[in-house]
Design a protein around this motif. Structure first.
Motif, short mmCIF file in Angstrom:
data_model
loop_
_atom_site.label_atom_id
_atom_site.label_comp_id
_atom_site.label_asym_id
_atom_site.label_seq_id
_atom_site.Cartn_x
_atom_site.Cartn_y
_atom_site.Cartn_z
N UNK A 323 -52.34 60.09 -49.74
CA UNK A 323 -52.00 61.76 -50.28
C UNK A 323 -51.61 61.56 -51.62
N UNK A 324 -50.73 62.21 -52.53
CA UNK A 324 -50.13 62.57 -53.34
C UNK A 324 -48.18 62.62 -52.71
N UNK A 325 -47.04 62.27 -53.30
CA UNK A 325 -46.42 63.01 -52.76
C UNK A 325 -45.19 64.29 -54.31
N UNK A 326 -44.93 64.96 -54.27
CA UNK A 326 -44.02 65.31 -55.11
C UNK A 326 -42.49 65.10 -55.04
N UNK A 327 -41.97 65.17 -55.97
CA UNK A 327 -40.35 64.77 -55.87
C UNK A 327 -39.75 65.54 -57.21
N UNK A 328 -38.55 65.87 -56.58
CA UNK A 328 -37.74 66.86 -57.55
C UNK A 328 -36.54 66.44 -58.20
N UNK A 329 -36.10 66.07 -59.18
CA UNK A 329 -34.60 66.15 -59.74
C UNK A 329 -34.38 66.76 -60.34
N UNK A 330 -33.28 67.35 -60.62
CA UNK A 330 -32.21 68.19 -61.68
C UNK A 330 -31.11 67.37 -61.70
N UNK A 331 -30.08 68.03 -62.61
CA UNK A 331 -29.03 67.41 -62.99
C UNK A 331 -28.56 68.74 -64.00
N UNK A 332 -26.84 68.73 -63.91
CA UNK A 332 -26.37 69.60 -64.33
C UNK A 332 -24.77 69.38 -65.04
N UNK A 333 -24.57 69.46 -65.89
CA UNK A 333 -22.78 69.05 -66.20
C UNK A 333 -23.16 69.37 -68.00
N UNK A 334 -21.30 68.82 -67.72
CA UNK A 334 -21.04 68.55 -69.66
C UNK A 334 -20.21 67.16 -69.86
N UNK A 335 -20.76 66.91 -71.14
CA UNK A 335 -20.49 65.90 -72.20
C UNK A 335 -19.99 66.30 -73.25
N UNK A 336 -19.28 65.31 -73.89
CA UNK A 336 -18.59 65.10 -75.01
C UNK A 336 -18.15 63.94 -75.26
N UNK A 337 -17.43 64.01 -77.16
CA UNK A 337 -16.37 62.95 -77.15
C UNK A 337 -14.69 63.18 -76.85
N UNK A 338 -14.52 63.95 -76.13
CA UNK A 338 -12.90 64.52 -76.49
C UNK A 338 -13.31 65.33 -74.97
N UNK A 339 -12.65 66.34 -74.37
CA UNK A 339 -12.08 66.62 -72.86
C UNK A 339 -12.61 68.26 -74.08
N UNK A 340 -12.02 68.84 -75.05
CA UNK A 340 -12.35 69.74 -75.40
C UNK A 340 -14.24 69.73 -75.82
N UNK A 341 -14.21 69.25 -76.52
CA UNK A 341 -15.91 68.78 -77.06
C UNK A 341 -16.43 68.99 -75.76
N UNK A 342 -15.98 68.29 -74.51
CA UNK A 342 -17.01 68.50 -73.25
C UNK A 342 -16.90 69.96 -72.85
N UNK A 343 -15.93 70.92 -72.53
CA UNK A 343 -15.75 71.67 -72.60
C UNK A 343 -16.24 73.08 -73.55
N UNK A 344 -16.83 72.92 -74.46
CA UNK A 344 -17.59 73.81 -75.12
C UNK A 344 -18.21 73.82 -74.65
#
Length: 476
Positions: A323-344
């Motif tokens: 029978x079928x199987x169901x998988x859920x994937x979630x991701x959350x975070x921050x990113x940028x080209x420098x630390x200041x832009x990552x936390x913007x």
């Protein structure tokens, strides 16, 4: 939405009934273990066999020798094979915890990445007088995120596999208990055999000594012309024939001591001494389990039950794989080209994905695996039946041997007593000069040989009691 929820609930409930029940097949319980009618009365000195619902936890104490109790306690504490089996059991339990936690709960991972890289620029042809853009660029990236993954066990495939592993761990635990009880039985049997062997050696040495005295007396009579040379040679033959048995018995006694030392976790040079045979007594009372209680007490039957349940869960998992199987994937975070832009505010990252996979074509592999698991379950049922029948047979054999040995011991003791009476009469007549000393020694030798026969019966009866205790199982 209501219909979808009901459908999902039906799917989950359906997953609970995809495999066999795992219940042990019904087995006929014998009215009594031994075939034929029960004996009218037990011979004198026989143990009292009473019905019981639980096995005796420390059955070896019934033989009345504290040295025997100490040997069993030392073996259980120091035997390396038993310790290794215990370690493997603990490792299997930890592996079960690892698999259960990894498959039945969501997995959450934290990740952080900092990178500096050089990338090729775009080859754009710009009209003059605009300057040409660089064809390469160097930049940094900073990313941190949390990822969550969870597989919904809609049809119970994960649950069934985890339960199968749990039952196999329980099977291994039952096998460890069986090994623990087998170790105690081996120690007790070895100690009893060694004690009886020491008595046999003493009796044979006495017989050989008497035959050598007969040889010396025949030699003196030959020197006086009162006996032929053949009498001297015959006496020597008998003495040497008995003496030839002693080295083999001594080697056997040493081998038993060495085996006991290994069971106790010692080196052979630290082998235990023999327990005096007179300190060992046949148990006065043996609690014999009723057949239904026997199935709950025997570790091998418990292991067969666990194997049967595991096979049922394997079949359920193989059915759920269709029978079928169901998988859920979630991701959350921050990113940028420098630390200041990552936390913007613009550096927020997230993703959410759900995957539904249904088997469509696997070349018949999934259905073949299900059929194979059902055949494995049927084989586990047959193994369970075989284990139960073997348990009944072992108890029946031990009971019948113990009952028959009682009559044999009564006859053997009577024969030894009669032989001792004849020897005493011959000794008195030799003291009065009515018969030669050789006649008294011959009667004493016959009494020793009768005592050897009685000793063998008594030793075998003790071993039959050990066999019965072991066949009745052990507390869980």
């Amino acid at each position: 939405m209501r219909m979808a929820a009901l459908a999902a609930l039906g799917l989950v409930l359906a997953g609970c009934a995809l495999g066999p029940s795992g219940k042990p097949p019904a087995m006929p319980e014998p009215v009594r273990y031994v075939a034929g009618p029960a004996p009218d009365a037990a011979p004198a000195g026989s143990p009292d066999l009473v019905a019981a619902w639980a096995p005796d936890a420390s059955w070896w104490t019934a033989f009345g020798a504290p040295e025997l109790d100490a040997l069993v306690a030392e073996a259980r504490a120091a035997n390396p094979d038993l310790a290794a089996a215990r370690r493997r059991l603990e490792a299997a339990r930890e592996a079960l915890r690892a698999q259960t936690g990894a498959t039945e709960l969501p997995s959450v991972d934290l990740g952080a990445q900092a990178a500096r890289q050089r990338a090729l620029g775009l080859p754009l042809e710009l009209p003059p007088p605009l300057p040409e853009l660089p064809r390469t660029s160097i930049y940094d990236t900073f990313v941190g995120q949390a990822q969550v993954r969870y597989a919904f066990d809609l049809f119970g495939s994960i649950r069934e596999r985890n339960r199968a592993l749990a039952d196999r761990v329980e099977q291994q635990a039952a096998q460890w208990r069986a090994a623990r009880e087998a170790l105690a039985a081996n120690v007790v049997s070895g100690a009893l055999t060694l004690s009886a062997l020491q008595v046999r050696l003493r009796i044979l040495e006495a017989v050989a000594d008497g035959l050598r005295r007969d040889e010396a007396e025949s030699a003196r009579r030959q020197a006086l012309g009162a006996a032929p040379r053949a009498a001297v040679l015959d006496a020597r033959r008998q003495a040497e024939a008995v003496a030839a048995q002693i080295p083999g018995l001594q080697a056997r006694a040493l081998a038993i001591r060495h085996a006991l030392a290994v069971l106790l976790g010692r080196t052979p040079d630290q082998a235990p001494e023999a327990i005096p045979f007179e300190r060992l007594a046949l148990p006065a009372r043996i609690p014999v389990l009723v057949p239904s209680a026997l199935l709950a007490a025997r570790p091998d039957v418990q292991a067969a039950q666990a194997a049967l349940r595991a096979a049922a869960h394997d079949a359920g998992a193989a059915s759920a794989d269709l029978f079928p199987s169901l998988t859920l994937t979630a991701a959350m975070g921050r990113g940028g080209y420098d630390w200041s832009s990552a936390w913007s505010p613009g550096g927020a990252l997230w993703s959410l994905a759900g995957g539904l996979t249904a088997p469509l074509f696997h070349g018949g592999a999934l259905r073949a695996q299900r059929r194979a698991s059902l055949q494995g379950y049927a084989a586990a049922e047959d193994d369970y039946r075989s284990t139960v029948l073997a348990a009944f047979r072992e108890v029946a054999d031990a009971l019948s041997a113990l009952e028959q040995a009682g009559a044999a011991q009564a006859a053997g003791d009577a024969a030894a007593g009669a032989a001792r009476g004849v020897a005493a009469d011959a000794a008195r007549r030799a003291a009065l000069g009515a018969v030669p000393p050789s006649a008294a020694r011959a009667a004493d030798r016959q009494a020793d040989l009768a005592e050897l026969d009685a000793l063998d019966i008594r030793a075998q009866r003790l071993l039959d009691a050990v066999r019965l205790f072991h066949a009745l199982g052990a507390p869980a």
